[in-house]
Design an enzyme around this catalytic site. Structure first.
Site, PDB file in Angstrom:
ATOM      1  N   ASP A 162       0.828  -1.207   0.000  1.00 46.56           N
ATOM      2  CA  ASP A 162       0.000   0.000   0.000  1.00 46.56           C
ATOM      3  C   ASP A 162       0.863   1.257   0.000  1.00 46.56           C
ATOM      4  OD1 ASP A 162      -2.265   1.573   0.110  1.00 46.56           O
ATOM      5  OD2 ASP A 162      -2.362   1.530   2.302  1.00 46.56           O
ATOM      6  N   GLU A 413       3.384  -7.907   7.336  1.00 45.23           N
ATOM      7  CA  GLU A 413       2.066  -8.445   7.009  1.00 45.23           C
ATOM      8  C   GLU A 413       2.094  -9.589   5.990  1.00 45.23           C
ATOM      9  OE1 GLU A 413      -0.561  -5.244   5.961  1.00 45.23           O
ATOM     10  OE2 GLU A 413      -0.805  -4.620   8.044  1.00 45.23           O
ATOM     11  N   TYR A 468      -6.519  -2.839  13.005  1.00 50.03           N
ATOM     12  CA  TYR A 468      -7.341  -1.697  12.631  1.00 50.03           C
ATOM     13  C   TYR A 468      -8.783  -1.886  13.108  1.00 50.03           C
ATOM     14  CZ  TYR A 468      -3.438  -0.049   9.826  1.00 50.03           C
ATOM     15  OH  TYR A 468      -2.205   0.410   9.423  1.00 50.03           O
ATOM     16  N   GLU A 503       1.113  -0.945  13.933  1.00 50.82           N
ATOM     17  CA  GLU A 503       0.198  -0.132  13.129  1.00 50.82           C
ATOM     18  C   GLU A 503      -1.166  -0.105  13.788  1.00 50.82           C
ATOM     19  OE1 GLU A 503      -0.179  -0.902   8.947  1.00 50.82           O
ATOM     20  OE2 GLU A 503       1.971  -1.286   8.673  1.00 50.82           O
TER      21      GLU A 503
END
Length: 591
Positions: A162, A413, A468, A503
């Site tokens: 990303d 990830e 998240y 994150e």
């Protein structure tokens, strides 16, 4: 690999500036010997910088394939009889270099340095043509991975990280000279015994009759000396390197000839400190350390991933302003100047390879299958793992002496809940520990492999989690997000390892406000962070919080990304959102 330096015996020349530049969409340049003369259809291109945004041309911004750089370099007349080296700090993602008409080296990997001796190809006082073929395509056998897919509109590069696939010569290019008798490597390992520090050093060189070392404090006063290619120095009343106190000693390594005359001198900065993990604590100098800070990116308007000293200084000033003590080099090794600056500023670094996107369940950080199997003979395979291993070797070789680097992150990830993932990563963890037994090793776990399902975390000394809750899941429902997040985190806490939340974040459009906090508003970003912090504060094993992201950054286009990733607490031009002030209140003790 030693960096170019100006010392009592060495001299360097920076080759940055405007180089000639040509696109090669047909891939014909090598066969047509473009390196043997002026590049066809050339324009000027800045080095260092990504080439993508400089031309104001969509065809250049989205270009995939071969590009060529060329410059005419004059070797200083005073370098006659010296050994001459051409050194690149990075070229993304691979490069082949010619000096004159001679191919001198190739390198795979976009974020680590490469160099070669070119003495026999140049003459002191005379100009020479340097040509570089850079290729930015990604495959299942590159780090990071990608694939070229054929579409009705032509070939398209697809990748699963990303951030925008900026490419080019991103960091400085150097010529430097040494004596034919020269040092090739220095390794330092530091220790503490009360008020006494130790500096264990190992050197490698070519042709030296003798080696001596001198350790000087920050004022230039010698505090320890020794003879021999390896040994241990002792420093009484040592000034430790510590978070917030970037105190550095200078280790000078001197090589001598058979008459005892100095023929090579090299300086290595040394921060005396220790790092270790004890249960669920992360210890620096045997004191518990709590990470506060960010995942960052080397990402700037116009120059992309090109290194810029002015922005580096400003970014570190903002880290100080907000109370951050650390960051992760997400998702690739940063410029060496950044690590040098972190050493001097006492900022702690999690140092990461470019292994991002090894997960076909993710696309641009967003959940959803990509239509491929992650680990298979046809996709990410044994060849990929060897490229990954070489990236780890080069990262450790480059950054092993930086006191700011306290933890290696070997991937971000990846798929980690399958047998294929377990088999892929087991030898990579073993390799990293073999290369550097002095630092903990980990990887960054993604939500697709939650507690109880991850098969790679067993190898890690530290658990690094990207989560998240409240953004990609339980969007807009922070109460439900808080319950789910705490439940999972308590599971991880039972592993008795330190946990760093590497994150957590929410996309936020600057200037968007709402009375009832809604996603994308500045108020929601603040409330989202507050929710996460309540969870962290209830879990004793959490030893760090690094918000995603320090600043907004460019990504590939898509409906989930309006002008890039907007999870920064600063805008791309480093203006604070409301979340920056909220973090400052949490992290700074004097506000």
């Amino acid at each position: 690999m030693l960096r170019p330096q100006d010392t009592a015996t060495r001299e360097r020349k920076r080759l940055d500036g405007l180089w000639q530049f040509s696109l090669d969409p047909a891939g014909e340049g090598r066969a047509a010997r473009w390196f043997s003369g002026p590049l066809p259809h050339a324009r000027e291109m800045a080095v260092p910088a990504s080439f993508n945004d400089l031309a104001a041309d969509t065809a250049v911004r989205d270009y995939i394939g071969d590009v060529w750089y060329q410059s005419t370099v004059r070797v200083p007349r005073g370098w006659d009889g010296r050994r001459i080296v051409l050194h690149f700090e990075s070229a993304t993602h691979r490069a082949t270099v010619w000096v004159g008409d001679t191919e001198v080296l190739s390198h795979e990997g976009g974020y680590t340095p490469f160099a070669t001796e070119i003495t026999e190809h140049v003459r002191a006082g005379e100009p020479v043509r340097v040509t570089v073929l850079v290729n930015n395509t990604l495959s299942f056998q590159s780090i990071p991975p990608g694939v070229i897919e054929n579409t009705p509109a032509g070939p398209r590069q697809r990748y699963w990280h990303d951030f925008f696939n900026y490419a080019g010569i991103h960091r400085s290019v150097w010529l430097y000279q040494t004596d034919p008798v020269h040092l090739t490597d220095v390794t330092v390992v530091t220790g503490l015994d009360g008020a006494t520090g130790t500096v264990e050093y190992t050197t490698e060189g070519v042709g030296a009759a003798g080696t001596r070392v001198v350790l000087r404090d920050a004022s230039g006063r010698p505090v320890a000396e020794a003879a021999g290619a390896a040994g241990t120095l002792t420093v009484e009343n040592v000034h430790r390197w510590a978070p917030g106190d970037g105190y550095l000693y200078d280790l000078e390594v001197q090589l001598t000839d058979g008459d005892g005359a100095l023929v090579d001198s090299y300086h290595q900065s040394v921060g005396v400190r220790t790092v270790r993990v004890a249960g669920n604590r992360f210890l620096i100098n045997d004191e518990p350390f709590h990470f506060t800070g960010f995942g960052k990116h080397e990402d700037l308007a116009v120059i992309g991933k090109g290194h810029n000293d002015a922005f580096m200084v400003h970014d570190f000033a903002l880290l100080d302003w907000i109370g951050a003590n650390s960051f992760r080099t997400s998702h690739y090794p940063y410029s060496e100047e950044v690590l040098d600056y972190a050493d001097r500023r006492g900022i702690v670094i999690i140092d990461e390879t470019a292994a991002v996107g090894l997960n076909m369940g993710l696309g641009g950080g967003i959940f959803g299958s990509q239509g491929y199997t992650t680990f298979s003979p046809e996709t990410i395979n044994d060849t990929s793992r060897e490229v990954h291993a070489q990236a780890i070797r080069e990262l450790v070789a480059r950054d092993k002496n930086h006191p700011s680097v306290v933890l290696w992150s070997i991937a971000n990830e990846p798929e980690s809940d399958t047998e294929g993932a377990e088999d892929y990563f087991r030898p990579l963890f073993a390799l990293t520990r073999e290369l550097d037994p002095t630092r903990p090793v980990g990887f960054v776990n993604v939500m697709l492999a939650p507690y109880g399902k991850c098969r790679v975390s067993q190898f890690a000394d530290v658990l690094m989690l990207n989560r998240y809750y409240g953004w990609y899941t339980h969007t807009g429902d922070l109460d439900a997000a808080e319950l789910a997040w705490e439940q999972e985190l308590r599971g991880w806490a039972g592993e008795n390892k330190p946990i760093i939340i590497t994150e957590y974040g929410a996309d936020t459009y600057p200037g968007l406000h709402s009375v009832a906090t809604q996603p994308w508003s500045e108020e929601y970003q603040v409330d989202y962070l507050d929710m996460n912090h309540r969870v962290f504060d209830r879990i004793d094993a959490v030893v760090g919080e690094q918000v995603w992201n320090f600043a907004d950054f460019a990504t590939t286009s898509g409906v989930m990304r309006v002008g890039g990733n907007k999870k920064g607490v600063f805008t791309r031009d480093r203006q604070p959102k409301a979340a920056a002030y909220a973090l400052r209140r949490r992290w700074r003790k004097d506000t």
